[in-house]
Design a protein around this motif. Structure first.
Motif, PDB file in Angstrom:
ATOM      1  N   ALA A  26      -6.914   7.539  -3.069  1.00  0.00           N
ATOM      2  CA  ALA A  26      -6.072   7.753  -1.892  1.00  0.00           C
ATOM      3  C   ALA A  26      -4.986   8.777  -2.185  1.00  0.00           C
ATOM      4  O   ALA A  26      -4.447   8.842  -3.273  1.00  0.00           O
ATOM      5  N   GLN A  27      -4.670   9.591  -1.181  1.00  0.00           N
ATOM      6  CA  GLN A  27      -3.615  10.579  -1.315  1.00  0.00           C
ATOM      7  C   GLN A  27      -2.259   9.907  -1.126  1.00  0.00           C
ATOM      8  O   GLN A  27      -2.070   9.102  -0.225  1.00  0.00           O
ATOM      9  N   ARG A  28      -1.293  10.246  -1.969  1.00  0.00           N
ATOM     10  CA  ARG A  28       0.041   9.677  -1.872  1.00  0.00           C
ATOM     11  C   ARG A  28       0.987  10.728  -1.292  1.00  0.00           C
ATOM     12  O   ARG A  28       1.013  11.873  -1.718  1.00  0.00           O
ATOM     13  N   VAL A  29       1.758  10.304  -0.286  1.00  0.00           N
ATOM     14  CA  VAL A  29       2.648  11.221   0.414  1.00  0.00           C
ATOM     15  C   VAL A  29       4.059  10.652   0.403  1.00  0.00           C
ATOM     16  O   VAL A  29       4.283   9.528   0.837  1.00  0.00           O
ATOM     17  N   ASP A  30       5.031  11.427  -0.086  1.00  0.00           N
ATOM     18  CA  ASP A  30       6.415  10.974  -0.182  1.00  0.00           C
ATOM     19  C   ASP A  30       7.137  11.238   1.129  1.00  0.00           C
ATOM     20  O   ASP A  30       7.142  12.353   1.628  1.00  0.00           O
ATOM     21  N   PHE A  31       7.756  10.191   1.701  1.00  0.00           N
ATOM     22  CA  PHE A  31       8.386  10.323   3.003  1.00  0.00           C
ATOM     23  C   PHE A  31       9.903  10.388   2.968  1.00  0.00           C
ATOM     24  O   PHE A  31      10.477  11.131   3.737  1.00  0.00           O
ATOM     25  N   ALA A  32      10.565   9.595   2.169  1.00  0.00           N
ATOM     26  CA  ALA A  32      12.028   9.587   2.062  1.00  0.00           C
ATOM     27  C   ALA A  32      12.711   9.325   3.402  1.00  0.00           C
ATOM     28  O   ALA A  32      13.026  10.244   4.165  1.00  0.00           O
ATOM     29  N   GLU A  33      12.911   8.074   3.686  1.00  0.00           N
ATOM     30  CA  GLU A  33      13.691   7.623   4.845  1.00  0.00           C
ATOM     31  C   GLU A  33      13.006   7.806   6.196  1.00  0.00           C
ATOM     32  O   GLU A  33      13.664   7.689   7.220  1.00  0.00           O
ATOM     33  N   LEU A  34      11.721   8.111   6.208  1.00  0.00           N
ATOM     34  CA  LEU A  34      11.033   8.193   7.492  1.00  0.00           C
ATOM     35  C   LEU A  34      10.419   6.866   7.899  1.00  0.00           C
ATOM     36  O   LEU A  34      10.123   6.664   9.079  1.00  0.00           O
ATOM     37  N   ALA A  35      10.189   5.974   6.941  1.00  0.00           N
ATOM     38  CA  ALA A  35       9.693   4.645   7.310  1.00  0.00           C
ATOM     39  C   ALA A  35      10.752   3.958   8.171  1.00  0.00           C
ATOM     40  O   ALA A  35      11.938   4.008   7.871  1.00  0.00           O
ATOM     41  N   PRO A  36      10.342   3.326   9.276  1.00  0.00           N
ATOM     42  CA  PRO A  36      11.321   2.749  10.211  1.00  0.00           C
ATOM     43  C   PRO A  36      11.940   1.465   9.668  1.00  0.00           C
ATOM     44  O   PRO A  36      11.488   0.902   8.669  1.00  0.00           O
ATOM     45  N   GLU A  37      12.967   0.988  10.369  1.00  0.00           N
ATOM     46  CA  GLU A  37      13.530  -0.303  10.013  1.00  0.00           C
ATOM     47  C   GLU A  37      12.459  -1.380  10.220  1.00  0.00           C
ATOM     48  O   GLU A  37      11.515  -1.206  10.986  1.00  0.00           O
ATOM     49  N   LEU A  38      12.642  -2.494   9.531  1.00  0.00           N
ATOM     50  CA  LEU A  38      11.599  -3.514   9.470  1.00  0.00           C
ATOM     51  C   LEU A  38      11.172  -4.006  10.851  1.00  0.00           C
ATOM     52  O   LEU A  38       9.973  -4.128  11.128  1.00  0.00           O
ATOM     53  N   ASN A  39      12.132  -4.316  11.734  1.00  0.00           N
ATOM     54  CA  ASN A  39      11.768  -4.859  13.038  1.00  0.00           C
ATOM     55  C   ASN A  39      10.973  -3.863  13.879  1.00  0.00           C
ATOM     56  O   ASN A  39      10.099  -4.255  14.661  1.00  0.00           O
ATOM     57  N   ARG A  40      11.275  -2.589  13.739  1.00  0.00           N
ATOM     58  CA  ARG A  40      10.506  -1.567  14.463  1.00  0.00           C
ATOM     59  C   ARG A  40       9.060  -1.562  13.973  1.00  0.00           C
ATOM     60  O   ARG A  40       8.116  -1.510  14.768  1.00  0.00           O
ATOM     61  N   PHE A  41       8.888  -1.641  12.683  1.00  0.00           N
ATOM     62  CA  PHE A  41       7.557  -1.679  12.079  1.00  0.00           C
ATOM     63  C   PHE A  41       6.794  -2.928  12.526  1.00  0.00           C
ATOM     64  O   PHE A  41       5.650  -2.858  12.991  1.00  0.00           O
ATOM     65  N   LEU A  42       7.432  -4.098  12.410  1.00  0.00           N
ATOM     66  CA  LEU A  42       6.765  -5.353  12.745  1.00  0.00           C
ATOM     67  C   LEU A  42       6.470  -5.473  14.233  1.00  0.00           C
ATOM     68  O   LEU A  42       5.380  -5.918  14.633  1.00  0.00           O
ATOM     69  N   GLY A  43       7.434  -5.060  15.070  1.00  0.00           N
ATOM     70  CA  GLY A  43       7.247  -5.181  16.509  1.00  0.00           C
ATOM     71  C   GLY A  43       6.090  -4.344  17.017  1.00  0.00           C
ATOM     72  O   GLY A  43       5.264  -4.810  17.822  1.00  0.00           O
ATOM     73  N   GLN A  44       6.009  -3.111  16.554  1.00  0.00           N
ATOM     74  CA  GLN A  44       4.923  -2.233  16.987  1.00  0.00           C
ATOM     75  C   GLN A  44       3.580  -2.735  16.468  1.00  0.00           C
ATOM     76  O   GLN A  44       2.588  -2.770  17.209  1.00  0.00           O
ATOM     77  N   ALA A  45       3.529  -3.102  15.200  1.00  0.00           N
ATOM     78  CA  ALA A  45       2.265  -3.558  14.606  1.00  0.00           C
ATOM     79  C   ALA A  45       1.751  -4.800  15.315  1.00  0.00           C
ATOM     80  O   ALA A  45       0.546  -4.921  15.598  1.00  0.00           O
ATOM     81  N   ALA A  46       2.641  -5.746  15.619  1.00  0.00           N
ATOM     82  CA  ALA A  46       2.227  -6.986  16.280  1.00  0.00           C
ATOM     83  C   ALA A  46       1.745  -6.720  17.702  1.00  0.00           C
ATOM     84  O   ALA A  46       0.718  -7.273  18.139  1.00  0.00           O
ATOM     85  N   TYR A  47       2.460  -5.864  18.437  1.00  0.00           N
ATOM     86  CA  TYR A  47       2.087  -5.639  19.833  1.00  0.00           C
ATOM     87  C   TYR A  47       0.789  -4.839  19.949  1.00  0.00           C
ATOM     88  O   TYR A  47       0.004  -5.050  20.878  1.00  0.00           O
ATOM     89  N   LEU A  48       0.540  -3.948  19.009  1.00  0.00           N
ATOM     90  CA  LEU A  48      -0.726  -3.215  19.027  1.00  0.00           C
ATOM     91  C   LEU A  48      -1.906  -4.174  18.921  1.00  0.00           C
ATOM     92  O   LEU A  48      -2.892  -4.050  19.661  1.00  0.00           O
ATOM     93  N   GLN A  49      -1.821  -5.134  18.021  1.00  0.00           N
ATOM     94  CA  GLN A  49      -2.924  -6.086  17.853  1.00  0.00           C
ATOM     95  C   GLN A  49      -3.103  -6.938  19.101  1.00  0.00           C
ATOM     96  O   GLN A  49      -4.233  -7.243  19.499  1.00  0.00           O
ATOM     97  N   LEU A  50      -1.999  -7.303  19.737  1.00  0.00           N
ATOM     98  CA  LEU A  50      -2.091  -8.066  20.982  1.00  0.00           C
ATOM     99  C   LEU A  50      -2.788  -7.244  22.063  1.00  0.00           C
ATOM    100  O   LEU A  50      -3.600  -7.770  22.834  1.00  0.00           O
ATOM    101  N   GLY A  51      -2.479  -5.955  22.109  1.00  0.00           N
ATOM    102  CA  GLY A  51      -3.126  -5.080  23.085  1.00  0.00           C
ATOM    103  C   GLY A  51      -4.619  -4.968  22.851  1.00  0.00           C
ATOM    104  O   GLY A  51      -5.412  -4.981  23.814  1.00  0.00           O
ATOM    105  N   TYR A  52      -5.036  -4.863  21.589  1.00  0.00           N
ATOM    106  CA  TYR A  52      -6.474  -4.800  21.299  1.00  0.00           C
ATOM    107  C   TYR A  52      -7.161  -6.102  21.703  1.00  0.00           C
ATOM    108  O   TYR A  52      -8.280  -6.088  22.240  1.00  0.00           O
TER     109      TYR A  52
END
Length: 236
Positions: A26-52
């Motif tokens: 796998a290719q590794r890519v350095d982001f530095a502060e682009l990963a969102p805050e935890l709730n943004r990550f969890l909220g989007q991931a959870a709602y996407l699965q509900l939509g599917y």
């Protein structure tokens, strides 16, 4: 001496993108502060699965063929299991899952409406391809959140019954050759909207200045998308 927070050296985060079934290289890519805050990550991931889950459940109601109903029920059940797993992670953080997901409902519902096709086969292709790209992306982001991210990664790695959808697509192509060109075109059109969801998932406010760092991630996602298309016998 005071160490002002805006002068602190940012934590370096590395995203690793891996196509499904690929256990190495796998290719590794350095982001530095682009990963969102935890709730943004969890909220989007959870709602996407509900939509599917919702889309696949509608597909069950929309077909009379028992074998297809069974196949779609397994795929819908897998999406619901992932949704429930991420919701449990949110609750364990002391947060209300509904409140955490709510800010992303409008945009993700709009994305889902754009990917629903006129025919069920087009919609199933969209679910399989967009879920594949976004699961890859969120699985990569999960590495930024320590033990909580590990829990989410384990959830996203659960079997998704995508082979059930692939089987339906392949049977469709074999039944009528015109489906191949139609679904190939459909698959190519899905990429842009899906990459926009990935972009929106990242931390706001820094994206315009960091497009060059994001580009390799998009390249990896499109590469994995092309491999899924090729595996189904569709031109990417």
């Amino acid at each position: 001496m005071v160490n002002w927070f805006w002068k602190r050296k940012p934590q370096r985060r590395t995203l690793t993108l891996r196509s499904r079934g690929d256990n190495g290289g796998a290719q590794r890519v350095d982001f530095a502060e682009l990963a969102p805050e935890l709730n943004r990550f969890l909220g989007q991931a959870a709602y996407l699965q509900l939509g599917y889950f919702e889309t696949l459940s509608r597909g069950i109601r929309g077909t009379a063929e028992l074998a297809r109903k069974e196949a779609l029920s397994r795929a819908a059940g897998a999406a619901l299991d992932k949704h429930r797993g991420i919701v449990e992670v949110i609750a364990d953080q002391g947060e209300d899952p509904t409140e955490v997901m709510l800010p992303f409902r409008e945009n993700l519902d709009d994305f889902r409406r754009k990917t629903i096709g006129e025919r069920q086969e087009e919609t199933l292709l969209a679910v399989y391809l967009t879920a594949g790209m976004l699961d890859d992306f969120y699985l990569a982001l999960a590495s930024s959140y320590g033990e909580t991210g590990e829990r989410v990664a384990e959830i996203l790695r659960q079997p998704d019954a995508g082979d059930e959808i692939v089987s339906i697509i392949q049977q469709t192509i074999e039944s009528d050759s015109e489906w191949r060109s139609l679904l190939s075109m459909r698959g190519r059109r899905l990429v842009g909207d899906t990459l926009l969801v990935c972009r929106d998932a990242l931390r706001p406010g820094r994206l315009d200045a960091d497009d060059k760092r994001i580009e390799p991630v998009y390249t990896e996602l499109m590469g994995a998308h092309a491999r899924r298309m090729d595996a189904m016998g569709l031109a990417s």
